[in-house]
Motif scaffolding. Structure first.
Motif: not given
Length: 173
Positions: A27-31, A56-64, A72-87
């Motif tokens: 990851l490029s920084g801290y989230y 495909q699995y029956p359930l997926e969890l996203h840790m945003v 929040s607005e800035e993160a949505l407009s930046q490439p890699q503004g959000l890091a989502v862990l998918a389980i």
């Protein structure tokens, strides 16, 4: 923790004095943690938004998580503004005790006029991660709901966790 069910996504938000962080592993920084999102389908053979080797699995969890220092607005407009862990979750004959605390809130959500409920005695966020966090798939992409901004660095863990059939059906009620 507060859970909200829109009947496609179960979102769980928590108030922390200091939010848990995710970093490293390329990851490029801290989230900092913002919320959990659970996605499920109309039956136990579908529901995950990601597939691994066409499964495909029956359930997926996203840790945003949003990048530290961004609103929040800035993160949505930046490439890699959000890091989502998918389980991903595969079917098991036994309940997942960590999920049970969160899914119990659905009983209250479905009778509440605002479709919100408190999650009592939740487990630590780390208990929602697979044992092997070193095996994952990584790509830059977009949000899967709402505005679909291309602001996400995705981490999809290769090792699925387990969820019982009863827990999957509970999420549909």
């Amino acid at each position: 923790m507060t859970a909200v069910n829109d009947f496609y996504t179960l979102s769980v938000k928590a108030e922390y004095k200091s939010r848990p962080l995710v970093f490293g592993g390329g990851l490029s920084g801290y989230y900092e943690f913002t919320k959990l999102e659970f996605h499920w389908g109309s039956d136990e053979t579908q529901g995950s938004e990601h597939t691994i080797e066409s499964v495909q699995y029956p359930l997926e969890l996203h840790m945003v998580h949003s990048q530290v220092g961004l609103t929040s607005e800035e993160a949505l407009s930046q490439p890699q503004g959000l890091a989502v862990l998918a389980i991903l979750f595969e079917l098991s004959t036994t309940d997942n005790p960590v999920l049970d605390h969160i899914l119990r809130a659905i009983d209250n959500i479905n009778t509440a006029p605002d479709h919100m409920a408190q999650v009592f005695h939740p487990y630590a966020l780390a208990s929602l991660l697979p044992d092997d966090v070193r095996r994952y798939y990584r790509y830059d992409g977009s949000l899967t709901t709402g505005v679909f901004n291309e602001a996400v660095v995705w981490t999809v863990f290769a090792q699925p966790l387990h969820v019982s059939r009863a827990q999957v059906y509970r999420s549909w009620l």
